[in-house]
Design a protein around this motif. Structure first.
Motif, short mmCIF file in Angstrom:
data_model
loop_
_atom_site.label_atom_id
_atom_site.label_comp_id
_atom_site.label_asym_id
_atom_site.label_seq_id
_atom_site.Cartn_x
_atom_site.Cartn_y
_atom_site.Cartn_z
N ASP A 193 0.88 -1.16 0.00
CA ASP A 193 0.00 0.00 0.00
C ASP A 193 0.92 1.22 0.00
OD1 ASP A 193 -1.77 2.01 0.52
OD2 ASP A 193 -2.22 1.38 2.59
N TRP A 247 -2.41 -1.14 -3.74
CA TRP A 247 -3.11 0.12 -3.46
C TRP A 247 -2.10 1.25 -3.68
CZ3 TRP A 247 -5.33 -1.38 2.05
CH2 TRP A 247 -6.25 -2.43 1.89
N ARG A 307 -6.60 -0.73 -6.25
CA ARG A 307 -7.13 0.61 -5.94
C ARG A 307 -6.13 1.65 -6.38
NH1 ARG A 307 -8.88 0.08 0.37
NH2 ARG A 307 -10.14 -1.82 0.15
N ASN A 336 -9.94 6.50 -8.41
CA ASN A 336 -10.34 7.81 -7.91
C ASN A 336 -9.77 8.90 -8.81
OD1 ASN A 336 -11.06 10.04 -6.43
ND2 ASN A 336 -10.52 9.12 -4.45
#
Lengths: 452, 480
Positions: free
Chosen positions: A325, A350, A374, A400
């Motif tokens: 991450d 991530w 993500r 996003n």
């Protein structure tokens, strides 16, 4: 803790040993009383003991048979105990008779050995009936437990494929078997109902059918367990009532057509049943995310210091998962930073590169991170065309893009992705109206825009 | 606060030596015989084994409503209470439940239905009262637990219990445990930040509620205040420049290193890391507290009070900014829910303060994608009873403390959306389905952050402590 467990383990042998002094003491008393009358030989002592053993075995079997008539025992478990018990009575009778006959010694010895074996088997089965199958070894030390209990313990559902978990066989029948079958079985069918097999279950009892597919009202098995507990028709009349979750499961099974063959893969339980199954049986019907499936060898953590120097903060997902991450903390990201990041490409799942002046030309580095699930690129001056390489990412689920310069052509990219589930487009060139239209068109991918 | 003082003078005390050599090795051998699978138990190496499993949530915002909001007037719709309004609470329902000294002397316990109208909202059809028009609009993003219960019946033990897992003061707060277990994601800000609504009265809040207890003191919550000095005593005094301060800290560090070598007190290291953190915060805090660049429509989302620093709305906005900067645990406190009398009027004011900002915060997190890995919790320390404390009139009543059931809601990371679990009986007095104890809630919170609540422990005064003591099980059915 160990001390507690070990004392408990030995404690559970109490019911096993407590019967020995009862017999021994009685025999000692009888023999010593008898002895006063006349001083008799070893052979005669043996004859008396054999006789007493046979008689007590006989009466004990007789009482056991009477006890089994009350219907609180499960027929399958009872059967073996009964059979072996009868054989033991027979063998002990034989043992007594052998005392008066002149037969070869090996026959007597053989009979004695048989008696010993049956004594252990009958006693253990009887113990299982009264105390439950796992009673004796519940607190056994780990090695004994792994050898013995693994066979006794109920199935571990989380290790089984879903298509081998039968709704009736593995979920519904165990409820019946623990709460109903003691009184509704092959031998004692109270109210004419026998629930030990599926055929007799559907046939029902004297009051009517116990299970009617898709009809809760007519299904007496459901009706009776959901009545008020004061009602004299409430089931079960003694013992523990069905739990809320058990009733819900029964209700669901009946409403789903009460099939005895369906497995969990044939019917898709709704979210309530799903969470019930997860809670009580650890059956997880939800799909595992990609980052839980992919397994990579662990990276040496000292290597990751390099990323730290380039302004990335970087963490393993967990102590058991070596995927990473990563977040960029600086205000402006350079190509050399991304080149360093690229070395760890397969590990990155991530990634947050928000608000760091990411350029369109930088996207190609990201597109090499095959296990990315993500990706946060918010607050960068990115345009729609530049994002095309992201289509290479087969496992990207959440993207996003809020506060970027993407326009409605992004929808084309979203539609072409096989894996995307959620895209954030608030504060971009895409209008709320366009987002609403798209959300109605494609239900599988949620697009989040302005929250108003 | 370190009570293992006897250890400071020795790196290994006699006791340590004996424990670790003889008993340690002996126990290892016996232990491996008895239970090979437990040989390398996790407890010995807490921190480098965390998170225990992949977390669903990376950050938490806890909106603690101090004083206990009335679930019967907000979420838990009980039409039977309106029907039986004014009649006695049946003894069979109360079941001998103890009451507080404030209403136990009442000669009658008249049931009080809520005077507020309830309606179903969203696709999930969640009942909400008219008191929360903004939150009602986002129910499909929320998860309600209507069957919470707690052990304590008065505020201080109850809020201490909720925050630390024990009614007795002195244990670490949830945020401190998280900070201790997971560490920091942003070196320039504390892991655990506390925001308290200004100028509110009611049940007192003490700093021990966000205290570190027996954990090293760097894990305590840091309170940010509104106004010129968000963190007290953080700024340099006039005439002291940043360079000067830095130099001073360098020298202090050298001295303290020598000191630590001699004495061995871990608190020295803790203190030094706090000095350094404070130095970095001198620039990072003003930056994160600066809300002047927020556009108007963001202020509108949180409500107009969000422009007034120190209000709940302004704190919600700050919470979002802190979360954006990867602060792990942001705890807000809002007092004033303790409505023993005049509930209908007082609760309106409370809802006006909190409804729009709460909904605004959740919406704002959602549109920024932050709700994917941030957990938001809203709730008080217990519930309120279904009978009226004081006189019941047509338009007015009060409600006493009620620990046997209350409602909280959560939203965000790892939580199913638009669901309600648990329910209470028709009197709103007892739990009917799926009781969730405070320890279960705490276990679930930790589970979402990737922590097994049974494995995050700290040894203090000879025994290992955990947030959930020896209780708690994860509420699996709310996990997404």
């Amino acid at each position: 803790m160990y001390l507690f467990e070990i004392t408990n383990f030995f404690g559970r042998f109490h019911p096993l040993l407590v019967h020995l002094p009862i017999g021994f003491l009685i025999i000692s008393i009888i023999l010593s009383a008898y002895n006063k009358v006349n001083n008799f030989s070893y052979t005669r002592v043996l004859r008396v003991i054999w006789f007493l053993s046979f008689i007590s075995a006989f009466f004990s079997a007789l009482m056991g048979w009477l006890l089994s008539q009350n219907g609180y025992y499960i027929e399958e478990q009872l059967y073996l105990h009964k059979l072996t018990g009868l054989i033991l009575v027979f063998l002990s009778g034989l043992g007594w008779i052998f005392q008066f006959l002149n037969i070869p010694k090996f026959l007597k010895k053989f009979n004695n050995a048989l008696i010993l074996v049956f004594l252990i088997v009958v006693g253990h089965l009887g113990g299982n009936l009264t105390h439950g199958e796992s009673y004796l070894f519940e607190y056994a030390p780990e090695p004994i437990k792994t050898v013995l209990i693994s066979k006794i313990k109920q199935k571990k559902f989380e290790e089984l494929p879903l298509d081998s978990i039968g709704v009736y066989k593995d979920l519904i029948y165990p409820i019946f078997s623990s709460k109903c079958i003691a009184c509704h079985n092959n031998n004692i069918a109270r109210g004419g109902l026998n629930m030990s097999s599926a055929i007799s279950l559907f046939k029902g009892g004297r009051s009517g059918p116990s299970i009617v597919a898709n009809d809760l009202k007519k299904s007496l098995a459901f009706n009776r367990v959901t009545r008020s507990q004061d009602n004299n028709q409430f089931m079960p009349p003694t013992g523990t009532p069905l739990t809320y979750d058990e009733i819900k499961l029964l209700e669901w099974w009946i409403n789903q057509g009460a099939s005895i063959k369906t497995s969990l893969i044939d019917i898709k339980p709704d979210s309530k049943i799903q969470s019930l199954l997860f809670k009580n049986y650890s059956i997880d019907l939800r799909k595992k995310p990609w980052y839980e499936i992919v397994k990579l060898p662990a990276i040496d953590e000292s290597e990751l210091n390099e990323l730290d120097k380039h302004g990335f903060s970087c963490k393993k997902l967990s102590s058991e998962n070596s995927l990473l991450d990563i977040r960029f903390n600086g205000s402006e990201i350079q190509e050399k930073d991304l080149l360093t990041l690229e070395k760890y490409a397969p590990y990155i799942t991530w990634l947050n590169l928000g608000e760091c002046r990411l350029k369109d030309s930088h996207i190609k580095f990201i597109s090499k991170m095959k296990n990315l699930t993500r990706l946060s690129l918010q607050k960068n001056n990115l345009k729609t065309d530049a994002l095309k390489p992201l289509l290479n990412l087969d496992h990207l689920e959440i993207l996003n893009l809020h506060s970027t310069k993407v326009n409605k052509e992004i929808f084309e990219l979203i539609e072409n992705s096989k894996s995307l589930k959620k895209v954030f487009l608030w504060n971009t060139l895409v209008t709320s109206k366009e987002i609403n239209n798209q959300n109605q068109k494609y239900e599988g991918i949620e697009i989040v825009g302005n929250s108003e | 606060m370190n009570c293992n003082n006897h250890k400071h003078n020795y790196k290994f005390s006699r006791r340590d030596f004996l424990t670790k050599t003889s008993l340690g090795l002996g126990a290892l051998t016996v232990g491996s015989l008895i239970s090979p699978s437990n040989l390398y138990s996790q407890n010995n190496f807490v921190n480098n084994r965390l998170p225990h499993f992949t977390p669903k949530a990376k950050r938490v915002i806890y909106l603690l409503q101090s004083g206990a909001p009335s679930q019967l007037d907000l979420f838990d719709y009980k039409p039977l209470l309106n029907k039986l309004n004014g009649t006695e609470l049946p003894d069979s329902v109360r079941g001998g439940q103890r009451l507080t000294g404030m209403s136990s002397g009442q000669s009658s316990f008249p049931l009080a239905g809520s005077i507020f109208k309830f309606k179903k909202f969203g696709k999930s059809g969640t009942w909400m009262s008219e008191l929360m028009p903004y939150t009602s609009q986002i129910v499909d993003d929320l998860c309600f637990i209507k069957s919470m219960y707690t052990d304590a019946i008065n505020h201080d033990p109850a809020v201490t219990f909720l925050q630390t897992g024990s009614e007795l003061p002195g244990r670490p707060s949830i945020g401190s445990w998280i900070s201790y277990g997971l560490g920091s994601d942003n070196k320039n800000l504390p892991e655990f930040v506390v925001l308290v609504t200004k100028d509110k009265f009611g049940q007192p809040l003490y700093s021990r509620l966000w205290g570190n207890g027996f954990l090293p003191s760097k894990h305590q919550g840091v309170q940010f205040r509104s106004g010129k000095n968000p963190v007290l005593y953080l700024d340099n005094p006039p005439g002291v420049t940043a360079d000067l301060r830095k130099e001073q800290l360098e020298y202090l560090k050298k001295l303290e290193k020598i000191n630590h070598k001699d004495v061995g007190d871990p608190e020295i290291l803790s203190r030094m890391s706090q000095y350094e953190m404070a130095f970095r915060m001198q620039s990072s805090v003003p930056e994160v507290m600066d809300v002047s660049k927020e556009p108007d429509y963001i202020y509108d989302l949180y409500g107009k009070e969000s422009r007034n620093p120190g209000t709940f709305a302004a704190n919600c906005l700050l919470a979002r900014k802190l979360i954006e900067k990867d602060v792990k645990f942001v705890q807000l406190y809002h007092q004033g829910w303790d409505q023993h009398g005049d509930l209908p009027n007082a609760i309106k004011v409370q809802c006006k303060d909190t409804d729009q900002p709460t909904a605004g915060l959740i919406k704002d997190l959602k549109q920024r994608g932050l709700l994917e890995d941030t957990l938001v919790i809203w709730g008080g320390e217990f519930g309120r009873g279904s009978y009226s404390q004081g006189t019941l009139t047509e338009t007015n009543y009060g409600r006493d403390h009620h620990p046997k059931c209350f409602t909280i809601f959560m939203a965000g990371a790892g939580i199913q959306k638009g669901i309600t679990i648990g329910s209470t009986d028709d009197f709103g007095y007892n739990i009917k389905e799926r009781p969730v104890h405070v320890h279960d809630f705490q276990a679930t919170l930790m589970h979402l952050l990737g922590i097994d609540h049974e494995r995050l422990t700290f040894k203090h005064q000879g025994r290992r402590y955990r947030l959930t003591d020896v209780h708690g099980s994860v509420v699996k059915e709310i996990l997404s």
